[in-house]
Design a protein around this motif. Structure first.
Motif, PDB file in Angstrom:
ATOM      1  N   LEU A 716       0.827  -1.202   0.000  1.00  0.00           N
ATOM      2  CA  LEU A 716       0.000   0.000   0.000  1.00  0.00           C
ATOM      3  C   LEU A 716       0.864   1.256   0.000  1.00  0.00           C
ATOM      4  CD1 LEU A 716      -2.825  -0.858   2.566  1.00  0.00           C
ATOM      5  CD2 LEU A 716      -2.657  -1.418   0.139  1.00  0.00           C
ATOM      6  N   ALA A 717       0.321   2.308  -0.541  1.00  0.00           N
ATOM      7  CA  ALA A 717       1.000   3.601  -0.535  1.00  0.00           C
ATOM      8  C   ALA A 717       1.175   4.094   0.897  1.00  0.00           C
ATOM      9  CB  ALA A 717       0.202   4.618  -1.339  1.00  0.00           C
ATOM     10  N   GLU A 718       2.320   4.704   1.173  1.00  0.00           N
ATOM     11  CA  GLU A 718       2.609   5.254   2.494  1.00  0.00           C
ATOM     12  C   GLU A 718       2.354   6.758   2.461  1.00  0.00           C
ATOM     13  OE1 GLU A 718       6.433   4.075   3.943  1.00  0.00           O
ATOM     14  OE2 GLU A 718       6.120   1.956   3.448  1.00  0.00           O
ATOM     15  N   ASN A 719       1.116   7.113   2.686  1.00  0.00           N
ATOM     16  CA  ASN A 719       0.717   8.518   2.740  1.00  0.00           C
ATOM     17  C   ASN A 719       0.684   8.979   4.188  1.00  0.00           C
ATOM     18  OD1 ASN A 719       0.273   8.612  -0.093  1.00  0.00           O
ATOM     19  ND2 ASN A 719      -1.680   7.565   0.215  1.00  0.00           N
ATOM     20  N   THR A 720       0.958  10.258   4.413  1.00  0.00           N
ATOM     21  CA  THR A 720       0.992  10.784   5.774  1.00  0.00           C
ATOM     22  C   THR A 720       0.046  11.968   5.914  1.00  0.00           C
ATOM     23  OG1 THR A 720       2.855  12.244   5.276  1.00  0.00           O
ATOM     24  CG2 THR A 720       3.370  10.055   6.129  1.00  0.00           C
ATOM     25  N   GLN A 721      -0.379  12.181   7.155  1.00  0.00           N
ATOM     26  CA  GLN A 721      -1.212  13.339   7.478  1.00  0.00           C
ATOM     27  C   GLN A 721      -1.042  13.651   8.954  1.00  0.00           C
ATOM     28  OE1 GLN A 721      -5.329  12.202   6.924  1.00  0.00           O
ATOM     29  NE2 GLN A 721      -5.416  11.157   8.898  1.00  0.00           N
ATOM     30  N   SER A 722      -1.291  14.875   9.338  1.00  0.00           N
ATOM     31  CA  SER A 722      -1.320  15.261  10.746  1.00  0.00           C
ATOM     32  C   SER A 722      -2.768  15.289  11.197  1.00  0.00           C
ATOM     33  CB  SER A 722      -0.676  16.645  10.942  1.00  0.00           C
ATOM     34  OG  SER A 722       0.694  16.602  10.622  1.00  0.00           O
ATOM     35  N   LEU A 723      -3.050  14.615  12.281  1.00  0.00           N
ATOM     36  CA  LEU A 723      -4.411  14.544  12.779  1.00  0.00           C
ATOM     37  C   LEU A 723      -4.765  15.811  13.550  1.00  0.00           C
ATOM     38  CD1 LEU A 723      -4.435  10.852  14.028  1.00  0.00           C
ATOM     39  CD2 LEU A 723      -5.665  11.773  12.056  1.00  0.00           C
ATOM     40  N   ASP A 724      -5.958  16.301  13.312  1.00  0.00           N
ATOM     41  CA  ASP A 724      -6.485  17.472  14.006  1.00  0.00           C
ATOM     42  C   ASP A 724      -7.563  16.980  14.969  1.00  0.00           C
ATOM     43  OD1 ASP A 724      -7.202  19.961  14.842  1.00  0.00           O
ATOM     44  OD2 ASP A 724      -8.253  20.536  13.005  1.00  0.00           O
ATOM     45  N   VAL A 725      -7.164  16.754  16.213  1.00  0.00           N
ATOM     46  CA  VAL A 725      -8.067  16.160  17.198  1.00  0.00           C
ATOM     47  C   VAL A 725      -8.635  17.269  18.076  1.00  0.00           C
ATOM     48  CG1 VAL A 725      -8.300  14.413  18.994  1.00  0.00           C
ATOM     49  CG2 VAL A 725      -6.587  14.123  17.188  1.00  0.00           C
ATOM     50  N   PRO A 726      -9.942  17.380  18.202  1.00  0.00           N
ATOM     51  CA  PRO A 726     -10.520  18.452  19.009  1.00  0.00           C
ATOM     52  C   PRO A 726     -10.230  18.248  20.499  1.00  0.00           C
ATOM     53  CG  PRO A 726     -12.224  16.915  18.325  1.00  0.00           C
ATOM     54  CD  PRO A 726     -10.975  16.522  17.588  1.00  0.00           C
ATOM     55  N   THR A 727     -10.251  19.340  21.243  1.00  0.00           N
ATOM     56  CA  THR A 727     -10.034  19.262  22.686  1.00  0.00           C
ATOM     57  C   THR A 727     -11.149  18.479  23.363  1.00  0.00           C
ATOM     58  OG1 THR A 727      -8.849  21.360  22.692  1.00  0.00           O
ATOM     59  CG2 THR A 727      -9.759  20.618  24.798  1.00  0.00           C
ATOM     60  N   SER A 728     -12.385  18.695  22.934  1.00  0.00           N
ATOM     61  CA  SER A 728     -13.541  18.026  23.522  1.00  0.00           C
ATOM     62  C   SER A 728     -14.174  17.089  22.504  1.00  0.00           C
ATOM     63  CB  SER A 728     -14.571  19.054  23.983  1.00  0.00           C
ATOM     64  OG  SER A 728     -14.044  19.899  24.972  1.00  0.00           O
ATOM     65  N   GLY A 729     -14.932  16.111  23.007  1.00  0.00           N
ATOM     66  CA  GLY A 729     -15.669  15.215  22.119  1.00  0.00           C
ATOM     67  C   GLY A 729     -14.807  14.174  21.443  1.00  0.00           C
ATOM     68  N   LEU A 730     -13.890  13.546  22.193  1.00  0.00           N
ATOM     69  CA  LEU A 730     -12.984  12.566  21.594  1.00  0.00           C
ATOM     70  C   LEU A 730     -13.742  11.367  21.033  1.00  0.00           C
ATOM     71  CD1 LEU A 730     -10.145  11.532  20.990  1.00  0.00           C
ATOM     72  CD2 LEU A 730     -10.038  10.633  23.334  1.00  0.00           C
ATOM     73  N   ARG A 731     -14.691  10.829  21.787  1.00  0.00           N
ATOM     74  CA  ARG A 731     -15.452   9.684  21.291  1.00  0.00           C
ATOM     75  C   ARG A 731     -16.218  10.054  20.022  1.00  0.00           C
ATOM     76  NH1 ARG A 731     -17.560   4.863  23.096  1.00  0.00           N
ATOM     77  NH2 ARG A 731     -16.671   5.141  25.166  1.00  0.00           N
ATOM     78  N   ALA A 732     -16.832  11.224  20.012  1.00  0.00           N
ATOM     79  CA  ALA A 732     -17.564  11.660  18.824  1.00  0.00           C
ATOM     80  C   ALA A 732     -16.627  11.802  17.627  1.00  0.00           C
ATOM     81  CB  ALA A 732     -18.274  12.980  19.102  1.00  0.00           C
ATOM     82  N   TRP A 733     -15.417  12.289  17.869  1.00  0.00           N
ATOM     83  CA  TRP A 733     -14.442  12.436  16.786  1.00  0.00           C
ATOM     84  C   TRP A 733     -14.072  11.076  16.195  1.00  0.00           C
ATOM     85  CZ3 TRP A 733      -9.220  10.852  16.579  1.00  0.00           C
ATOM     86  CH2 TRP A 733      -8.480  11.348  15.501  1.00  0.00           C
ATOM     87  N   LEU A 734     -13.870  10.084  17.055  1.00  0.00           N
ATOM     88  CA  LEU A 734     -13.551   8.744  16.564  1.00  0.00           C
ATOM     89  C   LEU A 734     -14.694   8.181  15.718  1.00  0.00           C
ATOM     90  CD1 LEU A 734     -11.920   7.255  19.774  1.00  0.00           C
ATOM     91  CD2 LEU A 734     -10.764   7.586  17.583  1.00  0.00           C
ATOM     92  N   ARG A 735     -15.916   8.415  16.153  1.00  0.00           N
ATOM     93  CA  ARG A 735     -17.062   7.921  15.399  1.00  0.00           C
ATOM     94  C   ARG A 735     -17.183   8.652  14.053  1.00  0.00           C
ATOM     95  NH1 ARG A 735     -20.100   3.628  17.901  1.00  0.00           N
ATOM     96  NH2 ARG A 735     -22.060   4.620  17.340  1.00  0.00           N
ATOM     97  N   LYS A 736     -16.876   9.935  14.047  1.00  0.00           N
ATOM     98  CA  LYS A 736     -16.917  10.685  12.782  1.00  0.00           C
ATOM     99  C   LYS A 736     -15.823  10.210  11.825  1.00  0.00           C
ATOM    100  CE  LYS A 736     -18.899  14.818  14.913  1.00  0.00           C
ATOM    101  NZ  LYS A 736     -18.630  16.196  15.407  1.00  0.00           N
ATOM    102  N   GLN A 737     -14.652   9.889  12.365  1.00  0.00           N
ATOM    103  CA  GLN A 737     -13.581   9.355  11.523  1.00  0.00           C
ATOM    104  C   GLN A 737     -14.003   8.038  10.886  1.00  0.00           C
ATOM    105  OE1 GLN A 737     -11.542  12.344  11.475  1.00  0.00           O
ATOM    106  NE2 GLN A 737     -10.012  10.765  11.157  1.00  0.00           N
ATOM    107  N   ALA A 738     -14.711   7.196  11.640  1.00  0.00           N
ATOM    108  CA  ALA A 738     -15.207   5.938  11.084  1.00  0.00           C
ATOM    109  C   ALA A 738     -16.272   6.193  10.014  1.00  0.00           C
ATOM    110  CB  ALA A 738     -15.764   5.057  12.197  1.00  0.00           C
ATOM    111  N   ALA A 739     -17.174   7.118  10.299  1.00  0.00           N
ATOM    112  CA  ALA A 739     -18.241   7.414   9.334  1.00  0.00           C
ATOM    113  C   ALA A 739     -17.680   7.909   8.006  1.00  0.00           C
ATOM    114  CB  ALA A 739     -19.200   8.443   9.929  1.00  0.00           C
ATOM    115  N   ALA A 740     -16.512   8.546   8.059  1.00  0.00           N
ATOM    116  CA  ALA A 740     -15.912   9.091   6.837  1.00  0.00           C
ATOM    117  C   ALA A 740     -15.432   8.012   5.881  1.00  0.00           C
ATOM    118  CB  ALA A 740     -14.752  10.016   7.203  1.00  0.00           C
ATOM    119  N   VAL A 741     -15.209   6.774   6.373  1.00  0.00           N
ATOM    120  CA  VAL A 741     -14.750   5.696   5.486  1.00  0.00           C
ATOM    121  C   VAL A 741     -15.797   4.597   5.352  1.00  0.00           C
ATOM    122  CG1 VAL A 741     -12.298   6.148   5.865  1.00  0.00           C
ATOM    123  CG2 VAL A 741     -13.507   4.581   7.404  1.00  0.00           C
ATOM    124  N   GLU A 742     -17.004   4.871   5.817  1.00  0.00           N
ATOM    125  CA  GLU A 742     -18.119   3.942   5.672  1.00  0.00           C
ATOM    126  C   GLU A 742     -19.162   4.551   4.741  1.00  0.00           C
ATOM    127  OE1 GLU A 742     -19.538   3.067   9.609  1.00  0.00           O
ATOM    128  OE2 GLU A 742     -17.520   2.590  10.351  1.00  0.00           O
TER     129      GLU A 742
END
Length: 743
Positions: A716-742
């Motif tokens: 697989l291609a080795e692509n990189t990115q810097s994650l922008d994680v919000p201060t609040s709502g960590l669980r919601a952020w993880l769920r949104k990250q999953a929704a983005a690839v579903e």
């Protein structure tokens, strides 16, 4: 919880963090557990059988002896052994030994306080040998940098070495899995013609690991007895430190064989810093410790070193000079919120430096405590719909551990943190596991493959085993394959290990397993497997039993298992097999091109609802065996003349178990839905997953014997990115990250 300040201290001792670059703690990781037989040796060393690791281990603060009068205490005697060499293993040894000649019975004991991880198979410990010749027969109680404590022995001069974690020696082991994960104390004893190896966590309570008689090894009356080490690296020496040695008084040291780098031994009274602690805010911390022994010096300089966990470089603080015992603390800044940091104290007497075992603290997020859950999965079944709670331990202060390069070492270091952690990815790529499974030892680990940039993460040449509790694995592909191994290599792709609870595997792909693809282990409880693509197990490959093209097994006595939204395809058996004593809910799955469907063993209870079967290769009933089953809305999609339920099944009138949140859909919607939603990153599929899904959809493909039959391992291609994680709502952020690839 105060959102601005939080103290979190966890000792990095035996079995804590594995694979940390340059870490001198006794780390434990990467032990392979193969329930149907051990794997064969790799890279000059055997692959051991695994045991569970708790979250934390005892600290490595030095033992002190009271000198009377309430004054300063004496530090312990520290033996530092530097050793290089390819290994102490196989038919000849390369390393270093500190020894004396001892006749008759002996009882030697020592504590291994640290071992530099030059290689996971670097080792140090007590050894008794017939002679100093590198091929001499010997017995060693070894601590390895990447594993627990276990014995090894060479039965005859020039013969191959074996151990309690390798196939030949495992039957002699007195401990499960052949090793003790958290033991730092070693004991080697000879009484008459018997040699016994022990381990201990405290130096008082001893566990017999193996007893060897003359049938296994016969040593002469006079032996070479002492401390030995090897770096398992020709180009670098490891440093091993010991204390509390008894039962032998070494007077000489020399290399075993002729390593490129010569070894050495030094003995010194230690200056001791104990009571380490850290008081952390999001971007700063106060590191604290107490100098409790001067080590015979008039003054001691105490400084600290720290780094973000899993990184290589240490940052060094200024030193505090103390002329008597007392506290030493320092403020540090420039930290990243919501991270784990490793730190240690260094006591410098002018002649010697003494380091504590590294410990962890975590920085909080600074959040005001958001309780937002985020979106549910777009699939018909959400990973929280099963019996397992989806990572209930996650809050806004849960630390993130970043994998920033697609290597086994980086992933192993991240997953091995001994505390609640979310493993996130700032890289995509193929991670080569090197023909060894990667084991998640500690509880509360969420491997969030959805955070990786496209095309995500694929693990090859090994499997992923979850030994912790309350873990989650999402959007990861695992493809073990034959890995260039011979008969006896039989990995699973993903395994929820025996005796675990509360684990979730969601939206993962498991293919090319040799034993099975994705499994739930024996005696587990509240396990969930949802929206997974489970396909193309290797049939006639390297399994010791021969043909073995099996997809999934639910181990004996596993209770409250949810299997929903999955595809099992292009295999022969175990789609899935529900073994004796299991209690499962099997809902809205799609089974395609199979010999045996759902196999319910005796003394089992299942709710099997809304599943679709297609393209059977035998006339075996789709649901068969001798279990008790409530069956509803299960359909044969094609015109195959296959009974839905076998005669041996006891049919129930109501569901024997059911998770409250799970709502089945009509079987008429299952095939198309699962083909769209199952597997890792279904909107960002790799070519391999695309091919498998297309073959299932079009009725093509079939059982394979090797990954090379279908194009071989992906790169697989080795692509990189810097994650922008919000201060609040960590669980919601993880769920949104999953929704983005579903979908």
């Amino acid at each position: 919880m105060n959102p601005d300040r939080r103290t979190f201290i966890r000792t990095l001792g035996a079995g804590s963090i594995a694979g940390l670059a340059g870490c001198s703690a006794l780390s434990g990781d990467d032990d392979t557990d193969t329930p149907e037989g051990d794997t064969e040796p790799t890279d000059g060393e055997e692959t051991p059988t695994a045991t569970s690791t708790p979250e934390s281990t005892d600290t490595d603060t030095d033992t002190q002896t009271d000198t009377g009068g309430g004054g300063e205490t004496e530090g312990p005697t520290i033996i530092t052994l530097k050793a290089a060499g390819a290994d102490i293993w196989n038919t000849t040894d390369l390393g270093h030994i500190y020894f004396a000649e001892v006749s008759g019975d002996f009882d030697a004991r020592v504590e291994v306080t640290s071992l530099e991880n030059t290689n996971p198979h670097a080792k140090a410990g007590l050894m008794a040998r017939a002679a100093l010749d590198p091929g001499s027969r010997n017995v060693m109680v070894r601590k390895r940098a990447g594993y627990g404590l276990s014995p090894q022995w060479r039965p005859q001069d020039g013969a191959s070495t074996t151990s309690t974690t390798s196939e030949a020696g495992a039957p002699l082991s007195r401990v499960e899995g052949g090793m003790m994960e958290n033991a730092t104390w070693q004991r080697l004893e000879r009484v008459g013609d018997k040699i016994r190896a022990y381990g201990s966590e405290n130096g008082e309570d001893w566990t017999l690991m193996v007893e060897l008689t003359t049938d296994q090894i016969e040593l002469p009356d006079t032996v070479v007895l002492g401390l030995a080490a090897t770096s398992h690296d020709n180009a670098n020496a490891t440093t091993a430190k010991f204390r509390n040695l008894s039962g032998v008084e070494p007077t000489e040291n020399q290399d075993l064989g002729n390593p490129i780098i010569s070894g050495s031994v030094s003995v010194a009274q230690a200056a001791v810093v104990s009571d380490l602690g850290a008081d952390a805010s999001p971007e700063s911390a106060t590191l604290q410790g107490t100098l409790t022994s001067m080590g015979g010096a008039d003054s001691v300089d105490v400084r600290y070193e720290y780094r973000e966990a899993t990184t290589e470089e240490w940052t060094e603080t200024d030193a505090t000079t103390l002329s008597e015992s007392g506290p030493a603390e320092v403020d540090i800044s420039g930290l990243t919120p919501r991270r784990y940091y490793e730190f240690r104290a260094i006591a410098d007497t002018g002649d010697n430096e003494f380091s504590t075992v590294a410990q962890l603290f975590s920085t909080p997020s600074g959040s005001d405590g958001s309780s937002e859950e985020g979106p549910a999965s777009s699939s018909n079944v959400d990973p929280a719909d099963g019996f397992a709670d989806l990572a209930p331990w996650v809050d806004d202060d849960t630390p993130l551990v970043v994998v920033d390069e697609p290597t086994r070492e980086s992933l192993a270091a991240a997953t091995s943190i001994p505390g609640p952690r979310i493993v996130v990815f700032e890289t995509s790529g193929t991670i080569d596991l090197g023909a060894e499974d990667l084991n998640v030892r500690n509880d509360k680990c969420w491997i969030a493959g959805q955070t990786a940039p496209s095309p995500g993460i694929t693990l090859i040449r090994g499997g992923l085993w979850v030994y912790g509790n309350d873990c989650a694995v999402q959007h990861i592909r695992v493809r073990p394959g034959t890995a260039g191994q011979d008969e006896g290599w039989q990995p699973d792709a993903i395994e929820v290990a025996d005796d675990t609870s509360g684990n979730v595997v969601d939206h993962c792909t498991g293919t090319w397993g040799v034993d099975e693809n994705i499994n739930v282990g024996y005696d587990t409880n509240n396990s969930t497997m949802t929206n997974c693509l489970v396909a193309e197990p290797l049939n006639d490959a390297t399994h010791v039993k021969g043909e073995h093209g099996y997809n999934s097994i639910i181990g004996d006595r596993a209770k409250n298992v949810t299997l929903s939204g999955n595809i099992w395809a292009l295999g022969t058996d175990r789609n899935p097999r529900l073994k004796q004593g299991t209690e499962t809910v099997v809902v809205n799955n799609f089974v395609h091109h199979y010999s045996d469907g759902m196999w319910a063993d005796p003394e089992t209870k299942h709710s099997i609802v809304g599943n679709v079967f297609e393209d059977p290769q035998t006339d075996q009933p789709n649901i068969f065996g001798e279990g008790s089953v409530y069956a509803e809305d299960n359909v044969q999609r094609d015109d195959a003349d296959v009974p839905m339920i076998g005669d041996g099944i006891s049919q129930l009138d109501s569901r024997p178990l059911w998770p409250e949140a799970l709502e089945p859909v009509s079987s008429s919607d299952v095939r198309s839905h699962n083909l769209e939603h199952a597997g890792a990153r279904p909107t960002d599929r790799t070519e391999t997953d695309e091919r498998i899904v297309a073959n299932i959809r079009n009725g093509e493909g079939g059982v394979i014997d090797s990954q090379d039959d279908v194009g071989g391992y992906p790169e697989l291609a080795e692509n990189t990115q810097s994650l922008d994680v919000p201060t609040s709502g960590l669980r919601a952020w993880l769920r949104k990250q999953a929704a983005a690839v579903e979908p």
